[in-house]
Every structure is written in C-alpha cells, then in structure tokens.
Design a protein around this motif. Structure first.
Motif, PDB file in Angstrom:
ATOM      1  N   LEU A  28     109.895  71.983  29.057  1.00 18.92           N
ATOM      2  CA  LEU A  28     110.528  72.114  27.738  1.00 18.92           C
ATOM      3  C   LEU A  28     110.837  73.564  27.398  1.00 18.92           C
ATOM      4  N   GLY A  29     110.871  74.425  28.396  1.00 24.80           N
ATOM      5  CA  GLY A  29     111.064  75.853  28.193  1.00 24.80           C
ATOM      6  C   GLY A  29     112.377  76.235  27.543  1.00 24.80           C
ATOM      7  N   ASP A  30     113.332  75.310  27.497  1.00 23.29           N
ATOM      8  CA  ASP A  30     114.606  75.614  26.845  1.00 23.29           C
ATOM      9  C   ASP A  30     114.480  75.597  25.325  1.00 23.29           C
ATOM     10  N   CYS A  31     113.426  74.933  24.795  1.00 21.67           N
ATOM     11  CA  CYS A  31     113.303  74.865  23.331  1.00 21.67           C
ATOM     12  C   CYS A  31     111.987  75.419  22.803  1.00 21.67           C
ATOM     13  N   LEU A  32     111.030  75.735  23.676  1.00 20.74           N
ATOM     14  CA  LEU A  32     109.753  76.226  23.180  1.00 20.74           C
ATOM     15  C   LEU A  32     109.119  77.219  24.139  1.00 20.74           C
ATOM     16  N   ILE A  33     108.162  77.945  23.596  1.00 20.71           N
ATOM     17  CA  ILE A  33     107.304  78.830  24.383  1.00 20.71           C
ATOM     18  C   ILE A  33     105.883  78.340  24.157  1.00 20.71           C
ATOM     19  N   ALA A  34     105.231  77.916  25.226  1.00 16.00           N
ATOM     20  CA  ALA A  34     103.854  77.437  25.130  1.00 16.00           C
ATOM     21  C   ALA A  34     102.893  78.538  25.538  1.00 16.00           C
ATOM     22  N   GLN A  35     101.809  78.629  24.796  1.00 11.73           N
ATOM     23  CA  GLN A  35     100.694  79.497  25.148  1.00 11.73           C
ATOM     24  C   GLN A  35      99.431  78.658  25.073  1.00 11.73           C
ATOM     25  N   SER A  36      98.374  79.139  25.689  1.00  7.77           N
ATOM     26  CA  SER A  36      97.105  78.437  25.579  1.00  7.77           C
ATOM     27  C   SER A  36      96.006  79.444  25.323  1.00  7.77           C
ATOM     28  N   SER A  37      94.914  78.946  24.749  1.00  9.36           N
ATOM     29  CA  SER A  37      93.735  79.778  24.573  1.00  9.36           C
ATOM     30  C   SER A  37      92.533  78.862  24.414  1.00  9.36           C
ATOM     31  N   GLY A  38      91.355  79.496  24.395  1.00  6.65           N
ATOM     32  CA  GLY A  38      90.124  78.731  24.280  1.00  6.65           C
ATOM     33  C   GLY A  38      89.302  79.161  23.092  1.00  6.65           C
ATOM     34  N   VAL A  39      88.630  78.197  22.493  1.00  8.29           N
ATOM     35  CA  VAL A  39      87.714  78.493  21.400  1.00  8.29           C
ATOM     36  C   VAL A  39      86.583  79.372  21.942  1.00  8.29           C
ATOM     37  N   LYS A  40      86.128  79.058  23.163  1.00  4.59           N
ATOM     38  CA  LYS A  40      85.130  79.882  23.874  1.00  4.59           C
ATOM     39  C   LYS A  40      85.656  80.060  25.284  1.00  4.59           C
ATOM     40  N   ALA A  41      86.691  80.858  25.438  1.00  2.00           N
ATOM     41  CA  ALA A  41      87.378  80.994  26.723  1.00  2.00           C
ATOM     42  C   ALA A  41      86.433  81.419  27.840  1.00  2.00           C
ATOM     43  N   SER A  42      86.610  80.792  28.989  1.00  4.88           N
ATOM     44  CA  SER A  42      85.770  81.067  30.154  1.00  4.88           C
ATOM     45  C   SER A  42      86.133  82.392  30.818  1.00  4.88           C
ATOM     46  N   GLY A  43      87.381  82.836  30.622  1.00  2.00           N
ATOM     47  CA  GLY A  43      87.834  84.060  31.252  1.00  2.00           C
ATOM     48  C   GLY A  43      88.398  83.862  32.643  1.00  2.00           C
ATOM     49  N   ALA A  44      88.378  82.636  33.135  1.00  2.00           N
ATOM     50  CA  ALA A  44      88.899  82.365  34.475  1.00  2.00           C
ATOM     51  C   ALA A  44      89.644  81.036  34.493  1.00  2.00           C
ATOM     52  N   VAL A  45      90.715  80.990  35.278  1.00  2.00           N
ATOM     53  CA  VAL A  45      91.454  79.744  35.462  1.00  2.00           C
ATOM     54  C   VAL A  45      90.772  78.968  36.587  1.00  2.00           C
ATOM     55  N   ASN A  46      90.577  77.683  36.365  1.00  2.00           N
ATOM     56  CA  ASN A  46      89.977  76.825  37.388  1.00  2.00           C
ATOM     57  C   ASN A  46      90.847  76.878  38.646  1.00  2.00           C
ATOM     58  N   PRO A  47      90.260  77.208  39.814  1.00  3.22           N
ATOM     59  CA  PRO A  47      91.064  77.356  41.034  1.00  3.22           C
ATOM     60  C   PRO A  47      91.788  76.076  41.459  1.00  3.22           C
ATOM     61  N   HIS A  48      91.198  74.915  41.191  1.00  2.00           N
ATOM     62  CA  HIS A  48      91.863  73.640  41.525  1.00  2.00           C
ATOM     63  C   HIS A  48      93.088  73.422  40.630  1.00  2.00           C
ATOM     64  N   ALA A  49      92.945  73.761  39.351  1.00  5.68           N
ATOM     65  CA  ALA A  49      94.073  73.627  38.429  1.00  5.68           C
ATOM     66  C   ALA A  49      95.192  74.578  38.834  1.00  5.68           C
ATOM     67  N   LYS A  50      94.847  75.803  39.184  1.00  2.52           N
ATOM     68  CA  LYS A  50      95.851  76.790  39.588  1.00  2.52           C
ATOM     69  C   LYS A  50      96.581  76.332  40.849  1.00  2.52           C
ATOM     70  N   ALA A  51      95.830  75.869  41.842  1.00  7.35           N
ATOM     71  CA  ALA A  51      96.439  75.406  43.100  1.00  7.35           C
ATOM     72  C   ALA A  51      97.381  74.231  42.845  1.00  7.35           C
ATOM     73  N   LEU A  52      96.988  73.329  41.977  1.00  5.92           N
ATOM     74  CA  LEU A  52      97.826  72.176  41.647  1.00  5.92           C
ATOM     75  C   LEU A  52      99.111  72.622  40.963  1.00  5.92           C
ATOM     76  N   LEU A  53      98.993  73.520  40.007  1.00  9.25           N
ATOM     77  CA  LEU A  53     100.182  74.028  39.305  1.00  9.25           C
ATOM     78  C   LEU A  53     101.104  74.772  40.263  1.00  9.25           C
ATOM     79  N   GLU A  54     100.527  75.501  41.202  1.00 14.63           N
ATOM     80  CA  GLU A  54     101.338  76.185  42.208  1.00 14.63           C
ATOM     81  C   GLU A  54     102.085  75.172  43.076  1.00 14.63           C
ATOM     82  N   SER A  55     101.407  74.079  43.445  1.00 12.45           N
ATOM     83  CA  SER A  55     102.045  73.071  44.307  1.00 12.45           C
ATOM     84  C   SER A  55     103.207  72.380  43.603  1.00 12.45           C
ATOM     85  N   TYR A  56     103.161  72.288  42.283  1.00 14.87           N
ATOM     86  CA  TYR A  56     104.256  71.696  41.502  1.00 14.87           C
ATOM     87  C   TYR A  56     105.325  72.724  41.138  1.00 14.87           C
TER      88      TYR A  56
END
Length: 136
Positions: A28-56
């Motif tokens: 939906l990048g043509d109509c919005l800019i998404a950001q994310s954050s955490g109430v108690k952010a871990s400071g690291a992206v889960n490596p499995h989530a990152k690998a999956l997003l890279e594969s897509y």
C-alpha cells in the motif's frame, strides 16, 4: 495526494509489527507510509521474520526495532495494535488519532513455518482494514 501515516504497535517490535510495517509499505506504499514501534521494544528484529521478509522482497534496511518514544511526535492518521499487550498499554498520542486493534499470535520461538502463517494472516486480515481506513 499526500500519503497517510500509519503506526503498527506491538510489545517488542521484533516480529509481528515489523512484518506488518514491511507488508503495508510493500502493498500500500502508494497511499501510506507505515512505521512500527514497540511499547517495550526489544531492540532487535527477529532473524526468522527478517529472513522471511527478505524472501518476499519486502525487507528494507531501514527497518529496525524502536521504542514508542521515537515516533510519538509523528502525526499518525491511524495506529494499529497487533498484540493484546500493546492494545492495553497503547500510549496517548499528542494529536487525537484513531486506534484499531487487529491481533495476531506471536510466532517467536515457534517453528519457522509459523512465521509465514503469521505474515499471510497479517496480509489477509490487516491489509484490507488499513486500505479501507486510509486508501480510499
């Protein structure tokens, strides 16, 4: 038309909210800019989530786990909580903003295929809601 700002809020900002941020920006990048954050952010992206997003092809190097304080001054058009804890502890934003909750189970610590199931569920359940809210 200026793009709308959406915040995806979770507890740790390491998995579900990062996946939702990447998916929304990719689809939906043509109509919005998404950001994310955490109430108690871990400071690291889960490596499995990152690998999956890279594969897509959804991953961007600027994605990282960040605390809510870093985005509080942004004028969001929509805040989406994706876990129950974030829904219960969602902070007040300086400007009144619509907040919705679309919860997903945390795949962290589960089998790798659970991450893809979560990503597909986010696409199925969250994309249409955000599109309806911000992209009409």
């Amino acid at each position: 038309m200026s793009k709308k700002n959406v915040l995806i809020l979770c507890t740790g900002n390491s998995c579900r909210s990062i996946m939702a941020e990447a998916l929304l920006n990719a689809k939906l990048g043509d109509c919005l800019i998404a950001q994310s954050s955490g109430v108690k952010a871990s400071g690291a992206v889960n490596p499995h989530a990152k690998a999956l997003l890279e594969s897509y092809g959804y991953w961007r190097d600027e994605y990282h786990s960040k605390v809510i304080e870093t985005v509080l001054d942004t004028a969001f058009d929509l805040v989406v909580t994706v876990c129950d804890h974030a829904k219960e502890t969602c902070p007040m934003f300086p400007k009144a903003v619509k907040t919705i909750h679309v919860g997903f189970d945390d795949p962290s610590g589960k089998a790798e295929e659970e991450y893809e199931k979560t990503l597909l569920l986010i696409e199925k359940e969250l994309l249409s809601v955000v599109k309806k809210e911000l992209c009409n």
